[in-house]
Design an enzyme around this catalytic site. Structure first.
Site, PDB file in Angstrom:
ATOM      1  N   SER A 181       0.540  -0.954  -0.026  1.00 52.95           N
ATOM      2  CA  SER A 181      -0.095  -0.089   0.304  1.00 52.95           C
ATOM      3  C   SER A 181       1.141   2.040   0.624  1.00 52.95           C
ATOM      4  O   SER A 181       2.063   1.303   0.983  1.00 52.95           O
ATOM      5  CB  SER A 181      -0.995   0.098   1.646  1.00 52.95           C
ATOM      6  OG  SER A 181      -1.327   0.898   1.725  1.00 52.95           O
ATOM      7  N   GLY A 211      -0.315   4.642   0.436  1.00 50.12           N
ATOM      8  CA  GLY A 211      -1.404   5.763   0.406  1.00 50.12           C
ATOM      9  C   GLY A 211      -2.384   6.280  -0.791  1.00 50.12           C
ATOM     10  O   GLY A 211      -2.806   5.122  -2.003  1.00 50.12           O
ATOM     11  N   GLY A 264      -1.584   5.666  -4.374  1.00 49.89           N
ATOM     12  CA  GLY A 264      -1.448   3.681  -5.094  1.00 49.89           C
ATOM     13  C   GLY A 264      -1.177   2.643  -4.191  1.00 49.89           C
ATOM     14  O   GLY A 264      -1.074   2.501  -2.975  1.00 49.89           O
ATOM     15  N   GLY A 286      -7.243   0.729   4.319  1.00 48.88           N
ATOM     16  CA  GLY A 286      -6.098  -0.625   4.595  1.00 48.88           C
ATOM     17  C   GLY A 286      -7.234  -2.240   4.993  1.00 48.88           C
ATOM     18  O   GLY A 286      -6.739  -3.152   3.924  1.00 48.88           O
ATOM     19  N   ASP A 287      -8.040  -2.012   5.370  1.00 47.90           N
ATOM     20  CA  ASP A 287      -8.789  -3.302   5.761  1.00 47.90           C
ATOM     21  C   ASP A 287      -9.495  -3.499   4.933  1.00 47.90           C
ATOM     22  O   ASP A 287      -9.688  -5.165   4.438  1.00 47.90           O
ATOM     23  CB  ASP A 287      -9.508  -2.954   7.185  1.00 47.90           C
ATOM     24  CG  ASP A 287      -8.919  -2.678   8.513  1.00 47.90           C
ATOM     25  OD1 ASP A 287      -7.868  -2.653   8.636  1.00 47.90           O
ATOM     26  OD2 ASP A 287      -8.966  -1.790   9.122  1.00 47.90           O
TER      27      ASP A 287
END
Length: 309
Positions: A221, A223, A226, A252-253
């Site tokens: 990830s 942020g 992308g 993120g989840d």
């Protein structure tokens, strides 16, 4: 079958104000309460995407009752181990600028007997058709090697594991070769002991080193920039999507949920990447830790750009 494991669930309070003034009186404009913890958030997003999962872990006290009630109302099956102590309450302070300050409690003390109950429960679910998602922090009284130990036990029965953890939990767990991981840039920099910000080429190199350890897919990830998606044979970059952001909490989840849902549905890597990025972008438009609507995710999927590196 997808099983989400939340060892340290929480009642999440998201409070809004213009600007946080440390050491002074702060008057809140809005308060949103959700049931949370990474695995639970993943299950909520999987449900919104049209899938099903069973969420397990530890619950206790009045907060635990709230979690079970909320999940039941949302049509999400749960099978928790009830502990003697009260679960935690977390507060996320959202300023009008979009800046978020998170105040997370450490969680209850869990006994060895309670941990063994959960271990046996997970083993009973483990088979070749099971995908476990082990995500988030752990409560007090449990070793930082717990995910590693659990990964080894369920993989012995043919199950697959998606790991989303940081710090020592991440470092120890990699020794058990989880099948899928979703580290962010900072977590990789910490793991590889870098004292500077890694560029894209370095991130890809680090991701490939993890793939060589037996991991089938690594989603890195980045942020708002992308994400990178790596397998043994392919590296994909998906630039970030422009959305009207409300809060990054839960993004993120949502990505983990979408990737797990896609894998469970038999989607290929490109489709999983599109779904993961779209769900993550959709999550930042919601308030609290609520999942993005499936209609929004479908709309955003059409905007995801796939760049093969």
């Amino acid at each position: 079958m997808i099983i989400t494991v939340t060892m340290n669930p929480a009642i999440d309070k998201t409070v809004e104000l213009d600007q946080l003034e440390p050491g002074s009186l702060n008057r809140l404009k809005n308060v949103i309460m959700d049931v949370g913890g990474k695995g639970i958030n993943v299950s909520k997003t999987i449900k919104e995407l049209g899938g099903n999962s069973i969420t397990t872990g530890f619950i206790g006290g009045s907060g635990g009752n709230l979690i079970e009630k909320a999940l039941r109302e949302q049509g999400i099956k749960s099978d928790f181990v009830e502990i003697n102590n009260e679960i935690r309450t977390n507060m996320k302070v959202l300023e009008s600028s979009g800046f978020v300050t998170e105040l997370n409690e450490p969680g209850p003390v869990v006994s060895e007997e309670e941990l063994e109950q959960l271990t046996q429960k997970l083993i009973s679910y483990a088979n070749e058709d099971t995908l476990f998602i082990m995500a988030g922090s752990i409560p007090n009284g449990i070793s930082k090697t717990v995910y590693r130990d659990l990964i080894q036990k369920v993989k012995e029965k043919g199950a697959k594991v998606f790991l989303d953890a940081d710090g020592e939990l991440f470092i120890h767990s990699l020794k058990a070769s989880p099948d899928y991981i979703k580290p962010n840039r900072a977590e990789l920099e910490e793991y590889f002991q870098m004292d500077y910000r890694a560029d894209e080429k370095e991130l890809v190199k680090m991701g490939k080193q993890l793939i060589e350890k037996g991991i089938k897919m690594a989603a890195i990830s980045l942020g708002q920039m992308g994400a990178l998606f790596l397998t043994k044979d392919k590296v994909i970059k998906c630039p970030g999507l422009r959305v009207e952001a409300h809060s990054t909490v839960g993004a993120g989840d949502a990505m983990v949920a979408a990737l797990a849902f896609g894998l469970d549905q038999g989607l290929d890597m490109v489709q999983c990447a599109k779904l993961g990025l779209a769900a993550s972008a959709g999550a930042v438009t919601t308030k609290g830790t609520k999942p993005p609507k499936r209609e929004l995710v479908d709309e955003l999927m059409n905007k995801v750009e796939i760049i093969e590196l």
